[in-house]
Scaffold this active site. Structure first.
Site, PDB file in Angstrom:
ATOM      1  N   LYS A 266       4.788  -6.150   1.715  1.00 40.07           N
ATOM      2  CA  LYS A 266       6.186  -5.286   1.948  1.00 40.07           C
ATOM      3  C   LYS A 266       5.361  -3.799   2.208  1.00 40.07           C
ATOM      4  CE  LYS A 266       7.957  -2.226  -0.437  1.00 40.07           C
ATOM      5  NZ  LYS A 266       8.025  -1.238   0.662  1.00 40.07           N
TER       6      LYS A 266
ATOM      7  N   GLU B  96      -4.216  -0.541  -7.310  1.00 47.79           N
ATOM      8  CA  GLU B  96      -4.986   0.814  -6.706  1.00 47.79           C
ATOM      9  C   GLU B  96      -4.220   2.138  -6.585  1.00 47.79           C
ATOM     10  OE1 GLU B  96      -7.840   0.369  -6.240  1.00 47.79           O
ATOM     11  OE2 GLU B  96      -8.251  -1.852  -5.514  1.00 47.79           O
TER      12      GLU B  96
ATOM     13  N   CYS C 139      -6.309   8.303  -1.566  1.00 43.38           N
ATOM     14  CA  CYS C 139      -6.747   8.247  -3.048  1.00 43.38           C
ATOM     15  C   CYS C 139      -7.929   8.660  -3.381  1.00 43.38           C
ATOM     16  CB  CYS C 139      -6.285   6.880  -3.456  1.00 43.38           C
ATOM     17  SG  CYS C 139      -6.909   5.451  -2.422  1.00 43.38           S
TER      18      CYS C 139
ATOM     19  N   GLU D 247      -2.710  14.680  -8.936  1.00 42.75           N
ATOM     20  CA  GLU D 247      -2.876  14.222  -7.462  1.00 42.75           C
ATOM     21  C   GLU D 247      -1.693  14.839  -6.475  1.00 42.75           C
ATOM     22  OE1 GLU D 247      -2.289   9.993  -6.378  1.00 42.75           O
ATOM     23  OE2 GLU D 247      -4.185  10.317  -5.288  1.00 42.75           O
TER      24      GLU D 247
HETATM   25  P1  NAD Z   1       4.923   4.616  -4.261  1.00 43.09           P
HETATM   26  O1  NAD Z   1       4.090   4.361  -5.493  1.00 43.09           O
HETATM   27  O2  NAD Z   1       6.329   5.261  -4.616  1.00 43.09           O
HETATM   28  O3  NAD Z   1       5.123   3.802  -3.256  1.00 43.09           O
HETATM   29  C1  NAD Z   1       3.801   2.898  -2.898  1.00 43.09           C
HETATM   30  C2  NAD Z   1       4.654   1.379  -2.391  1.00 43.09           C
HETATM   31  O4  NAD Z   1       5.409   0.942  -3.430  1.00 43.09           O
HETATM   32  C3  NAD Z   1       5.505   1.506  -1.301  1.00 43.09           C
HETATM   33  O5  NAD Z   1       5.268   0.315  -0.503  1.00 43.09           O
HETATM   34  C4  NAD Z   1       6.808   1.715  -1.960  1.00 43.09           C
HETATM   35  O6  NAD Z   1       7.963   1.141  -1.425  1.00 43.09           O
HETATM   36  C5  NAD Z   1       6.696   0.538  -3.241  1.00 43.09           C
HETATM   37  N1  NAD Z   1       7.447   0.636  -4.171  1.00 43.09           N
HETATM   38  C6  NAD Z   1       7.922   2.046  -4.832  1.00 43.09           C
HETATM   39  N2  NAD Z   1       8.656   1.839  -5.829  1.00 43.09           N
HETATM   40  C7  NAD Z   1       8.612   0.470  -6.317  1.00 43.09           C
HETATM   41  C8  NAD Z   1       9.253  -0.480  -7.158  1.00 43.09           C
HETATM   42  N3  NAD Z   1       9.915   0.227  -8.440  1.00 43.09           N
HETATM   43  N4  NAD Z   1       8.881  -1.645  -7.247  1.00 43.09           N
HETATM   44  C9  NAD Z   1       7.987  -2.168  -6.380  1.00 43.09           C
HETATM   45  N5  NAD Z   1       7.690  -1.397  -5.224  1.00 43.09           N
HETATM   46  C10 NAD Z   1       7.895  -0.213  -5.264  1.00 43.09           C
HETATM   47  O7  NAD Z   1       4.215   6.100  -3.481  1.00 43.09           O
HETATM   48  P2  NAD Z   1       5.104   7.126  -2.652  1.00 43.09           P
HETATM   49  O8  NAD Z   1       6.369   7.654  -3.295  1.00 43.09           O
HETATM   50  O9  NAD Z   1       4.899   6.486  -1.286  1.00 43.09           O
HETATM   51  O10 NAD Z   1       4.051   8.316  -2.731  1.00 43.09           O
HETATM   52  C11 NAD Z   1       3.883   9.211  -4.071  1.00 43.09           C
HETATM   53  C12 NAD Z   1       2.483   9.472  -4.751  1.00 43.09           C
HETATM   54  O11 NAD Z   1       2.044   8.333  -4.889  1.00 43.09           O
HETATM   55  C13 NAD Z   1       1.709  10.374  -3.627  1.00 43.09           C
HETATM   56  O12 NAD Z   1       2.099  11.649  -3.711  1.00 43.09           O
HETATM   57  C14 NAD Z   1       0.534   9.849  -4.072  1.00 43.09           C
HETATM   58  O13 NAD Z   1      -0.156  10.745  -5.298  1.00 43.09           O
HETATM   59  C15 NAD Z   1       0.551   8.766  -4.587  1.00 43.09           C
HETATM   60  N6  NAD Z   1       0.049   7.575  -3.679  1.00 43.09           N
HETATM   61  C16 NAD Z   1      -1.312   7.118  -3.886  1.00 43.09           C
HETATM   62  C17 NAD Z   1      -1.665   5.942  -2.833  1.00 43.09           C
HETATM   63  C18 NAD Z   1      -3.065   5.558  -3.215  1.00 43.09           C
HETATM   64  O14 NAD Z   1      -3.650   5.083  -2.180  1.00 43.09           O
HETATM   65  N7  NAD Z   1      -3.466   5.496  -4.291  1.00 43.09           N
HETATM   66  C19 NAD Z   1      -0.912   5.762  -1.927  1.00 43.09           C
HETATM   67  C20 NAD Z   1       0.263   6.306  -1.682  1.00 43.09           C
HETATM   68  C21 NAD Z   1       0.673   7.161  -2.605  1.00 43.09           C
END
Ligand code: NAD
Length: 451
Positions: free
Chosen positions: A152, A227, A261, A353
């Site tokens: 996904k 991660e 990250c 972050e």
């Molecule tokens: P997020 O954690 O919301 O999303 C990451 C993935 O998880 C996406 O595919 C999203 O659709 C999915 N997701 C979201 N809620 C979910 C749930 N309840 N169940 C299953 N899957 C779910 O991240 P974001 O909102 O896109 O970004 C927000 C913050 O997250 C960023 O500002 C950053 O700090 C952090 N981030 C970190 C990384 C990393 O590589 N460590 C990557 C993206 C975002």
């Protein structure tokens, strides 16, 4: 429907249907059927097909890179590297299929062997910051170890993932073995997490969502790799090559517009070298070329979305002292390279972050003070140590609580070395020599010779 925007122009690029829980159910059933045949295939045949997948990705690397520029705003140089990384991940995993060895353990009265068995169907939930590589980090070894994968992608970046699924079929991978289901996190992502037919979740994203996924996986004792975020230190000791450290510092947190990250967003500089370091860092930040990501000269593109821009702005108000670079005006999600100085140690911009092109800089007095500051975070993903003293480099490498450190360098990620976080930066390791093992169960079999 998911609306994909070009982050450099805010123009619509595509709309993509969002998967429902019923779509997830159907995909899991198809994946489970495909996985049985895949696991039973000869290892050499699985390896050959994965190598062919790598070759097809390589043939389409420029197309994939252009798509990444369009939907994620990555600079074209980075995007080309990312497409090549997917190819390399597939090749590396293919090389592991025939080396996925169990063990033979000495016992009395028989023979004891371990079998490494595939888990079944693996759910990969990917973020938008490196849509292609991070998806492939899990997908390639999971497939190589005999699993099926349902990926996904993030809401904002489904296009490269969908194209990779097409290329897998073109390469001859069995139908339904690798499926891509774009959708929202709370609906499609959550359906994967809760589905009893998914044996393992690999999640990359925010610590907040990662914790909720881990809690849900606990209900089914579902395997999980996380991660998560980071707030990584870049420690510069006075005995380092200060010119080299200052020259490398900007892109260590500005690469991918800071949406990384591993970004070294806390620059810690020994007090006696602080003024010299800042004198070198200031013009380097001001000269970073920010603009059209498709232009080969661009060093930094836009942020991914309006929401991410608002998030970054909420941390960096105009009254905060620091160095600010340039960014385009007008449409697009632009934020200038920024280094904040003289902020309190516990300020939100210093401990949370931000996931944007923003670093904070702090002076420190001695080695103990540097380690104290470096570890003053709940995260523990990456970090860098700049020094010419090998003993200090080793002491600091042992003392900093993080999964991926580099000395006199900012490199963190190679597909053949392990990657993952300490503390709230994650759970488990990806990549490296044991990448395939993370997608297996170990079964111990004792065969008696007495009967
Ligand atoms: P997020 O954690 O919301 O999303 C990451 C993935 O998880 C996406 O595919 C999203 O659709 C999915 N997701 C979201 N809620 C979910 C749930 N309840 N169940 C299953 N899957 C779910 O991240 P974001 O909102 O896109 O970004 C927000 C913050 O997250 C960023 O500002 C950053 O700090 C952090 N981030 C970190 C990384 C990393 O590589 N460590 C990557 C993206 C975002």
């Amino acid at each position: 429907m998911l609306q994909v925007l070009n982050p450099a122009t805010e123009e619509p690029v595509a709309t993509v249907p969002a998967a429902t829980p019923a779509d997830v159910d159907a995909a899991v059933a198809r994946a489970a059927a495909a996985q049985r045949g895949w696991a039973a295939a000869a290892p050499a045949d699985r390896a050959r097909l994965l190598r062919r997948f790598a070759a097809v990705v390589d043939d389409h690397a420029e197309e994939l890179a252009r798509l990444e520029v369009l939907e994620a705003g990555h600079t074209i140089g980075n995007a080309r590297w990312e497409a090549g990384n997917v190819r390399d991940l597939l090749d590396f995993a293919a090389g592991g299929v025939e080396r996925l060895n169990g063990r033979q353990i000495p016992v009395a009265g028989g023979l004891d062997i371990t079998l490494l068995e595939p888990l079944g169907v693996v759910g990969v939930i990917a973020p938008w910051n490196f849509p292609m590589p991070i998806a492939a980090w899990a997908t390639a070894p999971a497939l190589a170890a005999g699993n099926a994968v349902i990926l996904k992608p993030a809401e904002t970046t489904p296009l490269t993932a969908l194209r990779l699924a097409e290329l897998a079929l073109e390469a001859g991978l069995p139908e339904d073995l690798f499926q891509v289901l774009p959708g929202t996190g709370p609906v499609a992502g959550n359906a994967l997490v809760e589905h009893p037919g998914i044996a393992k979740i690999v999640f990359t994203g925010s610590t907040r969502v990662g914790k909720s996924i881990m809690a849900k996986c606990a209900d089914q004792v579902k395997r999980v790799t996380l991660e998560l975020g980071g707030k990584s230190p870049n420690i510069v000791f006075a005995d380092a090559d200060i010119e080299a450290a200052a020259a490398a510092a900007p892109m260590s947190f500005l690469d991918n517009s800071g949406q990384d990250c591993c970004a070294r967003t806390r620059i810690l500089v020994q007090r006696s070298a602080y003024d010299r370091f800042m004198e070198l860092l200031t013009p380097a930040i001001e000269e970073i070329v920010v603009g059209d990501p498709a232009d080969e000269r661009t060093q930094m593109g836009p942020l991914i979305s309006r929401a991410q821009l608002d998030r970054v702005r909420s941390y960096v108000t105009d009254d905060l002292p620091g160095i600010r670079g340039k960014a385009p005006e007008g449409p697009g999600f632009w934020f200038p390279p920024t280094v904040l100085t003289d902020v309190p140690e516990g300020a939100p911009c210093a401990v949370e972050e931000i996931f944007g092109p923003v670093a904070v800089v702090f002076p420190f007095d001695d080695e103990a003070d540097a380690i104290r500051l470096a570890n003053a975070t709940e995260y523990g993903l990456s970090g860098s140590i700049w020094t010419r003293d090998v003993g200090r480099a080793l002491r600091a490498s042992r003392a900093v609580k993080a999964g991926n450190l580099s000395v006199n360098s900012h490199s963190s990620v190679r597909y053949w070395t392990p990657f993952g976080g300490y503390q709230q930066s994650g759970l488990g390791r990806e990549l490296g020599p044991d990448a395939l093992t993370a997608f297996t169960e170990t079964k111990n079999v004792f065969i008696s010779t007495e009967a």
